[in-house]
Design an enzyme around this catalytic site. Structure first.
Site, PDB file in Angstrom:
ATOM      1  N   ASN A   9       0.878  -1.178   0.000  1.00  0.00           N
ATOM      2  CA  ASN A   9       0.000   0.000   0.000  1.00  0.00           C
ATOM      3  C   ASN A   9       0.913   1.224   0.000  1.00  0.00           C
ATOM      4  OD1 ASN A   9      -1.756   2.081   0.464  1.00  0.00           O
ATOM      5  ND2 ASN A   9      -2.430   1.403   2.484  1.00  0.00           N
ATOM      6  N   LYS A  11       0.188   4.220  -0.197  1.00  0.00           N
ATOM      7  CA  LYS A  11      -0.417   5.414   0.411  1.00  0.00           C
ATOM      8  C   LYS A  11      -0.143   6.624  -0.503  1.00  0.00           C
ATOM      9  CE  LYS A  11      -0.219   3.120   4.824  1.00  0.00           C
ATOM     10  NZ  LYS A  11      -0.170   3.178   6.264  1.00  0.00           N
ATOM     11  N   HIS A  95      -9.560   1.217   4.966  1.00  0.00           N
ATOM     12  CA  HIS A  95      -8.272   1.403   5.646  1.00  0.00           C
ATOM     13  C   HIS A  95      -8.489   2.333   6.836  1.00  0.00           C
ATOM     14  CE1 HIS A  95      -4.152   2.517   6.530  1.00  0.00           C
ATOM     15  NE2 HIS A  95      -3.806   1.433   5.884  1.00  0.00           N
ATOM     16  N   GLU A  97      -6.868   4.733   7.870  1.00  0.00           N
ATOM     17  CA  GLU A  97      -6.659   6.155   7.560  1.00  0.00           C
ATOM     18  C   GLU A  97      -7.896   6.757   6.886  1.00  0.00           C
ATOM     19  OE1 GLU A  97      -2.914   5.547   5.541  1.00  0.00           O
ATOM     20  OE2 GLU A  97      -2.045   4.951   7.463  1.00  0.00           O
ATOM     21  N   GLU A 166      -5.330  -4.902  10.529  1.00  0.00           N
ATOM     22  CA  GLU A 166      -4.318  -3.871  10.731  1.00  0.00           C
ATOM     23  C   GLU A 166      -4.584  -3.138  12.045  1.00  0.00           C
ATOM     24  OE1 GLU A 166      -2.386  -2.685   6.715  1.00  0.00           O
ATOM     25  OE2 GLU A 166      -3.958  -1.267   7.186  1.00  0.00           O
ATOM     26  N   GLY A 172       2.619   2.279  10.819  1.00  0.00           N
ATOM     27  CA  GLY A 172       3.594   3.357  10.673  1.00  0.00           C
ATOM     28  C   GLY A 172       4.300   3.723  11.966  1.00  0.00           C
ATOM     29  N   SER A 210       3.459  -2.193  10.319  1.00  0.00           N
ATOM     30  CA  SER A 210       4.906  -2.282  10.529  1.00  0.00           C
ATOM     31  C   SER A 210       5.479  -3.651  10.190  1.00  0.00           C
ATOM     32  CB  SER A 210       5.271  -1.868  11.962  1.00  0.00           C
ATOM     33  OG  SER A 210       4.891  -0.520  12.196  1.00  0.00           O
TER      34      SER A 210
HETATM   35  P1  13P Z   1       3.055   0.357   7.670  1.00  0.00           P
HETATM   36  O1  13P Z   1       3.558  -0.946   7.063  1.00  0.00           O
HETATM   37  O2  13P Z   1       3.797   1.554   7.165  1.00  0.00           O
HETATM   38  O3  13P Z   1       2.957   0.270   9.151  1.00  0.00           O
HETATM   39  O4  13P Z   1       1.559   0.554   7.115  1.00  0.00           O
HETATM   40  C1  13P Z   1       0.681  -0.498   7.207  1.00  0.00           C
HETATM   41  C2  13P Z   1      -0.544  -0.152   6.446  1.00  0.00           C
HETATM   42  O5  13P Z   1      -1.307   0.705   6.859  1.00  0.00           O
HETATM   43  C3  13P Z   1      -0.786  -0.856   5.184  1.00  0.00           C
HETATM   44  O6  13P Z   1      -2.062  -0.599   4.704  1.00  0.00           O
END
Ligand code: 13P
Length: 249
Positions: A9, A11, A95, A97, A166, A172, A210
């Protein structure tokens, strides 16, 4: 044995130049690996990435969202039909976010999954608890509620989705769920799928938060972890390739 799926992803990261070199390295490095992989890219780059990925089947194309609407006066939205025009195979929905910054409800996420399925796109349905939820002992309740909304709305198509667990506190932050913590939640989700479909074993349940080159193998060795949804580490070819290699073992 079912193949594992490693989905990156990206982002809101990338540029025409950066995408081209990242994809070239990932395509070269993943030749011959026995694993499914995908990159979920910003909508602005779908055409670019579609062209780069054409003619091979190892790395599939994904989007990071899809509209809950089908067509019409919804400025800024991108429909499942439009994604299909670019040969999009996966669409991330729900997601954390999006849930956090765009106030997406469980009902909206379920509709998005439905739009994707209707267009022949596999939704990657994200669920996960916040740190406050976990500390209050509500992890199971939250992820079951989030998945139930999708199961309830999409009924008979439920074996056609991918689920991604997740934990919000692991995204992150560099704080990964331990393999045991992740497996415990994956087992809960598997049991919930089993109650809804006789094909629950076929549904891939990914872990995200992560995941990196160092911790992927152990997470991926858990019985109910069928792959990963990778943020930061998917932007570095060497790291992403190591995760794909761990999944291909
Ligand atoms: P990270 O791997 O940067 O923690 O992000 C995970 C994520 O949100 C994947 O959709």
């Amino acid at each position: 044995m079912k193949k594992k799926l490693i989905a990156g992803n990206w982002k809101m990261n990338g540029s025409l130049a950066a995408n081209a070199s990242l994809l070239q390295a990932v395509l070269e490095g993943s030749q011959g690996m026995n694993c499914q992989a995908a990159v979920c890219v910003p909508a602005a780059y779908l055409a670019q990435v579609q062209a780069v990925l054409a003619g091979q089947s190892l790395i599939a194309l994904g989007s990071q969202d899809v509209s809950a609407q089908e067509v019409g006066a919804f400025t800024g939205e991108i429909s499942a039909g439009m994604l299909k025009d670019f040969a999009v195979r996966y669409a991330i929905v729900g997601h954390s976010e999006r849930r956090q910054y765009h106030a997406e409800s469980d009902a909206t996420v379920a509709l998005k999954a439905q739009r994707a399925l209707s267009a022949g796109i596999t939704p990657i349905v994200c669920v996960g608890e916040t740190l406050a939820d976990r500390e209050a002992g509500k992890t199971e309740e939250v992820v079951k509620r989030q998945l139930a909304a999708v199961i309830h709305t999409n009924g008979h198509c439920i074996s056609e989705i991918v689920v991604a667990y997740e934990p919000v506190w692991a995204i992150g932050t560099g704080k990964t769920a331990s393999p045991e913590q992740a497996q415990a939640v994956h087992a809960v989700l598997r049991a919930q799928l089993k109650a809804a479909t006789e094909h629950a074993e076929r549904v891939q349940i990914l872990y995200g938060g992560s995941m990196n080159a160092a911790n992927a193998a152990e997470l991926l060795s858990q019985p109910d972890i069928d792959g990963g949804l990778i943020g930061g580490a998917s932007l570095k070819a060497a790291d992403f390739l190591q995760i794909i290699a761990a999944a291909a073992r």
